[in-house]
Design a protein around this motif. Structure first.
Motif, mmCIF file in Angstrom:
data_model
loop_
_atom_site.group_PDB
_atom_site.id
_atom_site.type_symbol
_atom_site.label_atom_id
_atom_site.label_comp_id
_atom_site.label_asym_id
_atom_site.label_seq_id
_atom_site.Cartn_x
_atom_site.Cartn_y
_atom_site.Cartn_z
ATOM 1 N N SER A 1 5.061 0.811 -0.386
ATOM 2 C CA SER A 1 4.541 2.142 0.002
ATOM 3 C C SER A 1 3.304 1.992 0.863
ATOM 4 C CB SER A 1 4.112 2.951 -1.222
ATOM 5 O OG SER A 1 5.177 3.178 -2.035
ATOM 6 N N ASN A 2 2.407 1.101 0.450
ATOM 7 C CA ASN A 2 1.169 0.910 1.223
ATOM 8 C C ASN A 2 1.480 0.383 2.617
ATOM 9 O OD1 ASN A 2 -0.497 1.870 -0.683
ATOM 10 N ND2 ASN A 2 -1.249 -0.104 -1.399
ATOM 11 N N ALA A 3 2.421 -0.583 2.690
ATOM 12 C CA ALA A 3 2.772 -1.136 4.003
ATOM 13 C C ALA A 3 3.311 -0.015 4.886
ATOM 14 C CB ALA A 3 3.804 -2.239 3.834
ATOM 15 N N TYR B 1 -10.091 3.769 -5.404
ATOM 16 C CA TYR B 1 -10.628 3.452 -4.078
ATOM 17 C C TYR B 1 -9.611 3.858 -3.019
ATOM 18 C CZ TYR B 1 -12.341 1.306 0.065
ATOM 19 O OH TYR B 1 -12.783 1.137 1.352
ATOM 20 N N ARG B 2 -10.074 4.562 -2.054
ATOM 21 C CA ARG B 2 -9.230 4.949 -0.920
ATOM 22 C C ARG B 2 -10.068 4.833 0.330
ATOM 23 N NH1 ARG B 2 -5.925 10.431 -0.796
ATOM 24 N NH2 ARG B 2 -4.020 9.341 -0.277
ATOM 25 N N SER B 3 -9.447 4.310 1.397
ATOM 26 C CA SER B 3 -10.237 4.225 2.629
ATOM 27 C C SER B 3 -10.567 5.638 3.077
ATOM 28 C CB SER B 3 -9.458 3.497 3.714
ATOM 29 O OG SER B 3 -8.339 4.251 4.054
ATOM 30 N N ASN C 1 -2.505 9.148 8.321
ATOM 31 C CA ASN C 1 -1.322 9.943 7.992
ATOM 32 C C ASN C 1 -0.394 9.107 7.114
ATOM 33 O OD1 ASN C 1 0.655 11.890 8.044
ATOM 34 N ND2 ASN C 1 1.603 11.034 9.883
ATOM 35 N N ARG C 2 -0.171 9.546 5.886
ATOM 36 C CA ARG C 2 0.616 8.741 4.956
ATOM 37 C C ARG C 2 1.982 9.375 4.727
ATOM 38 N NH1 ARG C 2 -4.282 6.712 1.401
ATOM 39 N NH2 ARG C 2 -5.781 7.683 2.734
ATOM 40 N N PRO C 3 3.051 8.688 5.106
ATOM 41 C CA PRO C 3 4.365 9.254 4.819
ATOM 42 C C PRO C 3 4.686 9.205 3.325
ATOM 43 C CG PRO C 3 4.597 7.176 5.993
ATOM 44 C CD PRO C 3 3.137 7.458 5.902
ATOM 45 N N LYS D 1 3.171 9.269 -0.642
ATOM 46 C CA LYS D 1 1.977 9.764 -1.349
ATOM 47 C C LYS D 1 1.009 8.615 -1.689
ATOM 48 C CE LYS D 1 3.498 7.613 -4.858
ATOM 49 N NZ LYS D 1 2.734 6.460 -5.197
ATOM 50 N N GLY D 2 -0.234 8.962 -1.880
ATOM 51 C CA GLY D 2 -1.211 7.937 -2.245
ATOM 52 C C GLY D 2 -2.319 8.576 -3.059
ATOM 53 N N THR D 3 -2.759 7.873 -4.060
ATOM 54 C CA THR D 3 -3.782 8.458 -4.939
ATOM 55 C C THR D 3 -5.009 7.581 -5.030
ATOM 56 O OG1 THR D 3 -2.674 7.346 -6.728
ATOM 57 C CG2 THR D 3 -2.187 9.684 -6.455
ATOM 58 N N GLY D 4 -4.946 6.403 -4.387
ATOM 59 C CA GLY D 4 -6.062 5.472 -4.555
ATOM 60 C C GLY D 4 -5.923 4.721 -5.870
ATOM 61 N N GLY E 1 -2.786 3.121 -6.567
ATOM 62 C CA GLY E 1 -1.679 2.176 -6.406
ATOM 63 C C GLY E 1 -2.081 0.727 -6.601
ATOM 64 N N LEU E 2 -3.067 0.258 -5.851
ATOM 65 C CA LEU E 2 -3.431 -1.162 -5.944
ATOM 66 C C LEU E 2 -4.103 -1.488 -7.268
ATOM 67 C CD1 LEU E 2 -4.597 -2.166 -2.365
ATOM 68 C CD2 LEU E 2 -2.426 -2.602 -3.488
ATOM 69 N N ASN E 3 -4.756 -0.487 -7.849
ATOM 70 C CA ASN E 3 -5.363 -0.737 -9.159
ATOM 71 C C ASN E 3 -4.275 -0.966 -10.209
ATOM 72 O OD1 ASN E 3 -6.747 0.774 -11.809
ATOM 73 N ND2 ASN E 3 -7.984 -0.734 -10.752
ATOM 74 N N GLY F 1 -2.850 -6.352 11.095
ATOM 75 C CA GLY F 1 -2.046 -5.989 9.921
ATOM 76 C C GLY F 1 -2.411 -6.778 8.688
ATOM 77 N N SER F 2 -1.681 -6.522 7.621
ATOM 78 C CA SER F 2 -2.003 -7.168 6.335
ATOM 79 C C SER F 2 -0.738 -7.715 5.694
ATOM 80 C CB SER F 2 -2.608 -6.156 5.362
ATOM 81 O OG SER F 2 -3.533 -5.347 6.021
ATOM 82 N N ILE F 3 -0.947 -8.738 4.878
ATOM 83 C CA ILE F 3 0.165 -9.259 4.062
ATOM 84 C C ILE F 3 -0.289 -9.234 2.615
ATOM 85 C CG2 ILE F 3 1.667 -11.223 3.561
ATOM 86 C CD1 ILE F 3 1.131 -12.260 6.373
ATOM 87 N N PHE F 4 0.416 -8.468 1.790
ATOM 88 C CA PHE F 4 0.158 -8.477 0.350
ATOM 89 C C PHE F 4 1.219 -9.375 -0.274
ATOM 90 C CE2 PHE F 4 -2.250 -4.830 1.537
ATOM 91 C CZ PHE F 4 -3.243 -4.721 0.578
ATOM 92 N N TYR F 5 0.798 -10.261 -1.189
ATOM 93 C CA TYR F 5 1.786 -11.166 -1.783
ATOM 94 C C TYR F 5 1.628 -11.246 -3.305
ATOM 95 C CZ TYR F 5 -2.060 -14.433 -2.147
ATOM 96 O OH TYR F 5 -3.253 -15.000 -2.475
HETATM 97 P P1 ADP Z 1 -3.902 4.690 -1.545
HETATM 98 O O1 ADP Z 1 -2.946 3.940 -0.678
HETATM 99 O O2 ADP Z 1 -3.289 5.795 -2.286
HETATM 100 O O3 ADP Z 1 -5.147 5.095 -0.834
HETATM 101 P P2 ADP Z 1 -4.118 2.208 -2.951
HETATM 102 O O4 ADP Z 1 -4.757 1.830 -4.241
HETATM 103 O O5 ADP Z 1 -2.673 1.884 -2.825
HETATM 104 O O6 ADP Z 1 -4.394 3.716 -2.700
HETATM 105 O O7 ADP Z 1 -4.886 1.487 -1.809
HETATM 106 C C1 ADP Z 1 -6.296 1.522 -1.811
HETATM 107 C C2 ADP Z 1 -6.828 1.335 -0.411
HETATM 108 O O8 ADP Z 1 -6.495 0.016 0.061
HETATM 109 C C3 ADP Z 1 -6.220 2.277 0.614
HETATM 110 O O9 ADP Z 1 -6.870 3.505 0.650
HETATM 111 C C4 ADP Z 1 -6.408 1.490 1.907
HETATM 112 O O10 ADP Z 1 -7.715 1.651 2.383
HETATM 113 C C5 ADP Z 1 -6.278 0.046 1.465
HETATM 114 N N1 ADP Z 1 -4.947 -0.486 1.721
HETATM 115 C C6 ADP Z 1 -3.954 -0.679 0.832
HETATM 116 N N2 ADP Z 1 -2.874 -1.213 1.411
HETATM 117 C C7 ADP Z 1 -3.181 -1.384 2.718
HETATM 118 C C8 ADP Z 1 -2.483 -1.911 3.860
HETATM 119 N N3 ADP Z 1 -1.230 -2.374 3.770
HETATM 120 N N4 ADP Z 1 -3.133 -1.920 5.047
HETATM 121 C C9 ADP Z 1 -4.407 -1.467 5.152
HETATM 122 N N5 ADP Z 1 -5.128 -0.960 4.110
HETATM 123 C C10 ADP Z 1 -4.508 -0.922 2.927
#
Ligand code: ADP
Length: 387
Positions: free
Chosen positions: A281-283, A330-332, A337-339, A341-344, A346-348, A370-374
């Motif tokens: 979703s984040n990607a 935490y949210r940037s 524009n997020r296709p 949903k996001g609540t800040g 997800g990564l937590n 770009g970013s790579i999450f693994y």
């Molecule tokens: P959300 O996506 O709902 O804001 P997340 O916990 O998933 O919340 O992500 C927290 C923050 O991490 C995001 O607000 C964004 O700033 C950053 N982030 C997460 N995934 C990515 C990504 N693939 N590329 C850039 N920034 C990312």
């Protein structure tokens, strides 16, 4: 030296004129002289001391007379000195303890005033430091607590705003498409089913969002326990990717996959589903204008693990941001524009779940590229039916 009865005595004081009567008075008081016997008595205003010592088989008498008035006046002046010294000492100690108490209590009083303002919701306050180490430490701790409370309140406000925004979007879509079915596509089976699909997808997103919020509080409260089992990670990853199909069809997203066949791992399937879903979703949310997302699941034989990686082509994550993205809420700040949903949260959630499994995970990112999450999963060669 005056002798009497063949004996001798020594007078150190001035010999009074009525010396003989003094001596006879003393003799009458000292009944039966013996060696080392001594008496003290006063007659009129004289203090008398008499004692008997034997020297060279001779008995000697020591007799000292001293005017009582001198002793009384020196005792009196001593008393006055003691009283004055005691009074001065009491006053000084009172002043010192008052000043000390003021010095110690002033910062504490200030702190309690600041804490009261903070309790009323004013987080702009600052606990002043003090010269005493313990009080300075206390003020540092209170400042830290205040900053954390402020952050948490800001996060919660932001979360509420985000959640209400994210809930409103699918609801608006559902309402719009339902109206379209009612007014336009009701009798057109093809269009109707297209519109119904959008409604169903949006309802799913809504459910996902609500589940996410519930999960976040459940997972972070540590309520849910891990329910580990061996499962096919390859198939499972595909099944999660299917949930993003609608983006390929409706929003031109492109998913590039590189997934090894039939790989098994041991983990809590449902929770790993949340991890994979959140990372993809984040990607999707943060990828670049080419709307490309790369998902790979590769076996790393030398480490006997399976590496799941999801890459996007977005603007990446700065070094400073990298340390915060795993934090709750935490949210940037940018209004990306997020296709999805996001609540800040997800990564937590991802972090809490992976830490509970003790799996390695992380992010590599280059700004502008770009970013790579693994995530590294343990490879399990045995199949579920063999366990
Ligand atoms: P959300 O996506 O709902 O804001 P997340 O916990 O998933 O919340 O992500 C927290 C923050 O991490 C995001 O607000 C964004 O700033 C950053 N982030 C997460 N995934 C990515 C990504 N693939 N590329 C850039 N920034 C990312």
């Amino acid at each position: 030296m005056v002798s009497f009865d063949g004996e001798a005595y020594i007078a150190t004081a001035e010999t009074p004129s009525d010396w003989e009567s003094v001596v006879s008075d003393m003799c009458s008081r000292v009944n039966g002289w013996t060696d080392k016997r001594a008496v003290i008595y006063h007659d009129g205003n004289m203090l008398n001391y008499a004692s008997c010592v034997v020297f060279n088989r001779q008995q000697y008498y020591l007799f000292v007379r001293y005017p009582l008035s001198i002793i009384v006046s020196s005792v009196r002046s001593m008393q006055i000195y003691i009283i004055v010294i005691a009074a001065v000492a009491i006053v000084i100690s009172f002043v010192i303890s008052y000043l000390l108490a003021q010095r110690i209590s002033r910062p504490i009083k200030n702190m309690s005033g600041t804490a009261a303002r903070m309790a009323e919701g004013d987080y702009s306050v600052k606990f002043a430091s003090a010269e005493y180490q313990e009080i300075a430490q206390l003020s540092d701790t209170l400042n830290y607590a205040k900053d954390e409370m402020k952050k948490s309140e800001e996060f919660q406000k932001e979360l509420l705003a985000n959640v209400s925004h994210d809930l409103r979007t699918p609801l608006t879509m559902i309402k719009a498409y339902a109206s379209m079915i009612e007014e336009i596509s009701g009798n057109d089976p093809v269009k109707r089913s297209q519109h119904l699909k959008v409604i169903i997808d949006e309802a799913d997103r809504l459910t996902g969002l609500v589940n996410d919020i519930l999960n976040a509080s459940k997972v972070s409260a540590g309520l849910s326990e891990l329910n580990k089992k061996v499962f096919n990670l390859t198939e499972f990853t595909y099944s999660i990717m299917n949930k993003f199909d609608y983006l390929q069809q409706t929003a031109d997203y492109k998913f590039y996959v590189d997934i090894d066949a039939d790989m098994y791992t041991l983990a809590d399937e449902e929770k790993i589903g949340q991890v994979i879903y959140n990372l993809i979703s984040n990607a999707v949310n943060y990828t670049g204008d080419d709307k490309s997302v790369y998902v790979s699941l590769k076996y790393v034989p030398e480490e006997n693990r399976i590496r799941f990686a999801v890459r996007d082509t977005g603007k990446g994550i700065s070094e400073e941001e990298k340390s915060h993205i795993w934090d709750r809420y935490y949210r940037s700040k940018d209004t990306h524009n997020r296709p999805v949903k996001g609540t800040g949260l997800g990564l937590n959630i991802v972090k809490i779940i992976l830490q509970a499994h003790s799996f390695d995970f992380g992010v590599r990112s280059e700004e502008g590229k770009g970013s790579i999450f693994y995530v590294d999963f343990p490879e399990v060669s045995s199949r579920p039916d063999e366990v």
